[in-house]
Design a protein around this motif. Sequence first.
Motif, PDB file in Angstrom:
ATOM      1  N   ALA A   1      93.949  22.791  46.775  1.00  0.00           N
ATOM      2  CA  ALA A   1      94.932  21.529  46.758  1.00  0.00           C
ATOM      3  C   ALA A   1      93.959  20.197  47.067  1.00  0.00           C
ATOM      4  O   ALA A   1      94.536  19.130  46.501  1.00  0.00           O
ATOM      5  N   ALA A   2      92.883  20.339  47.429  1.00  0.00           N
ATOM      6  CA  ALA A   2      92.179  19.115  47.640  1.00  0.00           C
ATOM      7  C   ALA A   2      91.774  18.599  46.439  1.00  0.00           C
ATOM      8  O   ALA A   2      91.569  18.918  45.554  1.00  0.00           O
ATOM      9  N   PRO A   3      91.883  16.871  46.580  1.00  0.00           N
ATOM     10  CA  PRO A   3      91.450  16.202  45.355  1.00  0.00           C
ATOM     11  C   PRO A   3      90.220  16.579  44.702  1.00  0.00           C
ATOM     12  O   PRO A   3      89.332  16.803  45.624  1.00  0.00           O
ATOM     13  N   GLN A   4      90.077  16.807  43.495  1.00  0.00           N
ATOM     14  CA  GLN A   4      88.629  17.092  42.868  1.00  0.00           C
ATOM     15  C   GLN A   4      88.262  15.494  42.594  1.00  0.00           C
ATOM     16  O   GLN A   4      88.571  14.856  42.140  1.00  0.00           O
ATOM     17  N   THR A   5      87.028  15.345  42.785  1.00  0.00           N
ATOM     18  CA  THR A   5      86.202  14.149  42.756  1.00  0.00           C
ATOM     19  C   THR A   5      85.190  14.575  41.559  1.00  0.00           C
ATOM     20  O   THR A   5      84.497  15.489  41.585  1.00  0.00           O
ATOM     21  N   THR A   6      85.104  13.785  40.505  1.00  0.00           N
ATOM     22  CA  THR A   6      84.145  13.748  39.454  1.00  0.00           C
ATOM     23  C   THR A   6      83.152  12.682  39.531  1.00  0.00           C
ATOM     24  O   THR A   6      83.729  11.391  39.637  1.00  0.00           O
ATOM     25  N   THR A   7      82.065  12.728  39.175  1.00  0.00           N
ATOM     26  CA  THR A   7      81.046  11.503  39.053  1.00  0.00           C
ATOM     27  C   THR A   7      80.389  11.944  37.857  1.00  0.00           C
ATOM     28  O   THR A   7      80.051  12.759  37.530  1.00  0.00           O
ATOM     29  N   ALA A   8      80.165  10.731  37.310  1.00  0.00           N
ATOM     30  CA  ALA A   8      79.511  10.495  35.923  1.00  0.00           C
ATOM     31  C   ALA A   8      78.059  10.929  36.164  1.00  0.00           C
ATOM     32  O   ALA A   8      77.420  10.647  37.025  1.00  0.00           O
ATOM     33  N   PRO A   9      77.429  11.608  35.210  1.00  0.00           N
ATOM     34  CA  PRO A   9      76.093  11.840  35.349  1.00  0.00           C
ATOM     35  C   PRO A   9      75.061  10.646  35.458  1.00  0.00           C
ATOM     36  O   PRO A   9      75.666   9.627  35.080  1.00  0.00           O
ATOM     37  N   ALA A  10      73.960  10.620  36.219  1.00  0.00           N
ATOM     38  CA  ALA A  10      73.368   9.378  36.260  1.00  0.00           C
ATOM     39  C   ALA A  10      72.995   8.642  34.989  1.00  0.00           C
ATOM     40  O   ALA A  10      73.108   7.453  34.998  1.00  0.00           O
ATOM     41  N   GLY A  11      72.707   9.451  33.866  1.00  0.00           N
ATOM     42  CA  GLY A  11      72.286   8.733  32.578  1.00  0.00           C
ATOM     43  C   GLY A  11      73.455   8.014  32.283  1.00  0.00           C
ATOM     44  O   GLY A  11      73.489   6.818  31.810  1.00  0.00           O
ATOM     45  N   ALA A  12      74.823   8.714  32.248  1.00  0.00           N
ATOM     46  CA  ALA A  12      75.867   8.007  31.885  1.00  0.00           C
ATOM     47  C   ALA A  12      76.406   6.700  32.644  1.00  0.00           C
ATOM     48  O   ALA A  12      76.674   5.540  32.152  1.00  0.00           O
TER      49      ALA A  12
END
Length: 74
Positions: free
Chosen positions: A22-33
């Motif tokens: 249930a914890a919110p999922q965090t997504t980060t863009a790859p460094a190149g992006a």
Amino acid sequence: MKHTKILALAVASVLAAGAAIAAPQTTTAPAGARAQARLDVNGDGAIDHTEAAANPRLAQKFDQLDKNKDGRID
């Protein structure tokens, strides 16, 4: 008494797993992006010669990276 401890451990495990799901999922863009987003000043999704000039290493390799030779790195 032993069964109570096992049952309590099982319940705690299920609750912990539920909390993790249930914890919110965090997504980060790859460094190149992220780097491309910083260089793409006009926000058109590509880096042109003018934008590449802000990064000397990129500007130096621009022609190699521009595979289709349209003056933009997509």
